[in-house]
Design a protein around this motif. Structure first.
Motif, PDB file in Angstrom:
ATOM      1  N   ILE A  70       0.964  -1.332  -0.106  1.00 16.23           N
ATOM      2  CA  ILE A  70      -0.055  -0.066   0.119  1.00 16.23           C
ATOM      3  C   ILE A  70       0.970   1.254  -0.149  1.00 16.23           C
ATOM      4  O   ILE A  70       0.613   2.210  -0.423  1.00 16.23           O
ATOM      5  N   GLU A  71       2.037   1.319   0.928  1.00 18.56           N
ATOM      6  CA  GLU A  71       2.734   2.338   1.109  1.00 18.56           C
ATOM      7  C   GLU A  71       3.603   2.473  -0.367  1.00 18.56           C
ATOM      8  O   GLU A  71       3.549   3.731  -0.854  1.00 18.56           O
ATOM      9  N   TRP A  72       3.849   1.533  -0.886  1.00 11.74           N
ATOM     10  CA  TRP A  72       4.646   1.627  -2.302  1.00 11.74           C
ATOM     11  C   TRP A  72       3.712   2.163  -3.192  1.00 11.74           C
ATOM     12  O   TRP A  72       4.081   2.939  -4.027  1.00 11.74           O
ATOM     13  N   SER A  73       2.264   1.756  -3.219  1.00  7.87           N
ATOM     14  CA  SER A  73       1.417   2.309  -4.068  1.00  7.87           C
ATOM     15  C   SER A  73       1.272   3.823  -4.140  1.00  7.87           C
ATOM     16  O   SER A  73       0.943   4.447  -5.108  1.00  7.87           O
ATOM     17  N   ASP A 132       4.660   5.455  -5.875  1.00  8.56           N
ATOM     18  CA  ASP A 132       5.076   5.072  -7.263  1.00  8.56           C
ATOM     19  C   ASP A 132       3.937   5.262  -8.024  1.00  8.56           C
ATOM     20  O   ASP A 132       2.929   4.593  -8.194  1.00  8.56           O
ATOM     21  N   SER A 133       4.292   6.219  -9.211  1.00 15.34           N
ATOM     22  CA  SER A 133       3.181   6.509 -10.025  1.00 15.34           C
ATOM     23  C   SER A 133       3.307   5.303 -11.002  1.00 15.34           C
ATOM     24  O   SER A 133       2.327   5.167 -11.816  1.00 15.34           O
ATOM     25  N   ALA A 134       4.096   4.413 -11.012  1.00 10.96           N
ATOM     26  CA  ALA A 134       4.375   3.252 -11.935  1.00 10.96           C
ATOM     27  C   ALA A 134       3.959   1.929 -11.293  1.00 10.96           C
ATOM     28  O   ALA A 134       4.193   0.918 -11.832  1.00 10.96           O
ATOM     29  N   TYR A 177      -7.237  -0.800  -4.869  1.00  9.28           N
ATOM     30  CA  TYR A 177      -8.233  -0.221  -6.015  1.00  9.28           C
ATOM     31  C   TYR A 177      -8.571   1.283  -5.681  1.00  9.28           C
ATOM     32  O   TYR A 177      -8.595   2.044  -6.622  1.00  9.28           O
ATOM     33  N   GLN A 178      -8.856   1.590  -4.466  1.00  5.71           N
ATOM     34  CA  GLN A 178      -9.288   3.042  -4.222  1.00  5.71           C
ATOM     35  C   GLN A 178      -8.055   3.861  -4.350  1.00  5.71           C
ATOM     36  O   GLN A 178      -8.362   5.114  -5.065  1.00  5.71           O
ATOM     37  N   ILE A 179      -6.819   3.545  -4.172  1.00 12.43           N
ATOM     38  CA  ILE A 179      -5.768   4.284  -4.646  1.00 12.43           C
ATOM     39  C   ILE A 179      -5.400   4.484  -5.904  1.00 12.43           C
ATOM     40  O   ILE A 179      -5.331   5.524  -6.452  1.00 12.43           O
ATOM     41  N   TRP A 180      -5.720   3.493  -6.655  1.00  9.54           N
ATOM     42  CA  TRP A 180      -5.445   3.345  -8.263  1.00  9.54           C
ATOM     43  C   TRP A 180      -6.544   4.144  -8.826  1.00  9.54           C
ATOM     44  O   TRP A 180      -6.306   5.129  -9.706  1.00  9.54           O
ATOM     45  N   SER A 239      -6.636  11.776 -10.840  1.00  8.49           N
ATOM     46  CA  SER A 239      -5.817  13.071 -10.627  1.00  8.49           C
ATOM     47  C   SER A 239      -5.104  13.277 -11.779  1.00  8.49           C
ATOM     48  O   SER A 239      -4.587  14.339 -11.889  1.00  8.49           O
ATOM     49  N   CYS A 240      -4.999  12.436 -12.739  1.00  9.39           N
ATOM     50  CA  CYS A 240      -4.444  12.581 -13.995  1.00  9.39           C
ATOM     51  C   CYS A 240      -4.891  13.684 -14.827  1.00  9.39           C
ATOM     52  O   CYS A 240      -6.077  13.799 -14.885  1.00  9.39           O
TER      53      CYS A 240
END
Length: 311
Positions: free
Chosen positions: A249-252, A255-257, A301-304, A310-311
């Motif tokens: 989760i923290e990585w997500s 990291d935009s990728a 999924y919420q973060i994604w 936001s893009c």
């Protein structure tokens, strides 16, 4: 400001406050509580039990102030000072290469001197031109105010840099605002450096920039990139599954990728599309019952989805 847990980080992220995470790391709890009470009294905040909510006026006057838009304490705050001092010292040493004039070095601690010595030994007389071109290009991407602030704080051949407190505009002279203004300039510079991994300056600062992040998370990230499964990482690192999930989760967040589709099948994506946009305010127990998904799948999924919006 805020404990380093994924629940706190996600709360900050979903409310667009992640760049302000740990903005005042040395602030004592008693002083913090006093400031919160003052802001509530002035009407900038509302308080409901344990929750404090920003009200419109403070949000527009502070968080949306153009001078602070580049703030990113989550990504740069922990090593902001050492990155800036390393950058400034490298430029000072580089500017005096090949010249006979004696000068007083800005730094004498090994954390700075050894790394600069290694770079100068590797590049020799090529270093001034490289650093000049990279710094010129970087400063052209900064806002004029931030570029002027940082440039005037640099020291080198025939230039003695000023202290930040001498350079901060009068309207930001109060302690908090001056801290934010200085940090915003440094963060904007560091953000631009991270966009250029081909730069010598990036290679010079990248070990320090990585120290801003949870080092255990970075180890998990590396194993995932090597193709390890969560179960394999759990056994290899002797960590609980919840800890591995926290790392993902923290990585997500940083990291935009991040490879969201590696952890969310197409079928699961189709299911989670039905979640309300403010699902991050719902209890997880309710969400897992409604959508038959795991905690990790829902949170990722919420973060994604927020990243896509936001893009």
């Amino acid at each position: 400001m805020g404990k380093h847990t994924t629940s706190v980080l996600c709360y900050a992220y979903f409310h667009d406050l992640l760049p302000y995470f740990s903005v005042l790391p040395t602030l004592e709890k008693e002083k913090f509580d006093q400031e919160i009470a003052t802001l509530v009294h002035k009407g900038y905040l509302s308080q409901d039990q344990q929750q404090v909510i920003l009200k419109g006026e403070l949000l527009s006057n502070v968080l949306r102030t153009s001078a602070f838009q580049s703030l990113n304490y989550f990504q740069f705050g922990r090593k902001e000072e050492v990155c800036w001092r390393s950058f400034r010292f490298l430029l000072q040493v580089t500017s005096f290469l090949g010249k006979r004039e004696q000068y007083v070095p800005l730094e004498n601690a090994p954390i700075y001197t050894e790394r600069v010595r290694a770079v100068t030994h590797q590049y020799g007389q090529k270093l001034p031109e490289i650093i000049y071109e990279e710094t010129k290009d970087l400063f052209q991407t900064l806002t004029e105010d931030h570029a002027n602030l940082l440039a005037q704080a640099l020291s080198g051949y025939q230039q003695e840099g000023a202290a930040f407190f001498q350079l901060i505009p009068d309207k930001y002279e109060q302690t908090l605002w001056s801290t934010l203004y200085k940090s915003a300039a440094i963060h904007q510079l560091l953000a631009q450096i991270t966009k250029h991994p081909e730069y010598l300056l990036y290679q010079f600062l990248s070990p320090l920039l990585l120290q801003n992040y949870n080092q255990s998370m970075l180890q998990t990230r590396e194993l995932v990139r090597q193709g390890r499964s969560i179960e394999q990482i759990k056994k290899q690192r002797k960590l609980k599954e919840g800890t591995i999930q926290d790392h993902l989760i923290e990585w997500s967040l940083i990291d935009s990728a991040f490879p969201f589709s590696d952890f969310l099948s197409q079928d699961m994506q189709n299911v989670l599309k039905k979640m309300p946009k403010d699902s991050f305010t719902y209890p997880f127990k309710e969400l897992t019952e409604l959508f038959e998904a795991t905690f990790l799948e829902i949170r990722l999924y919420q973060i994604w989805r927020k990243k896509q919006l936001s893009c």
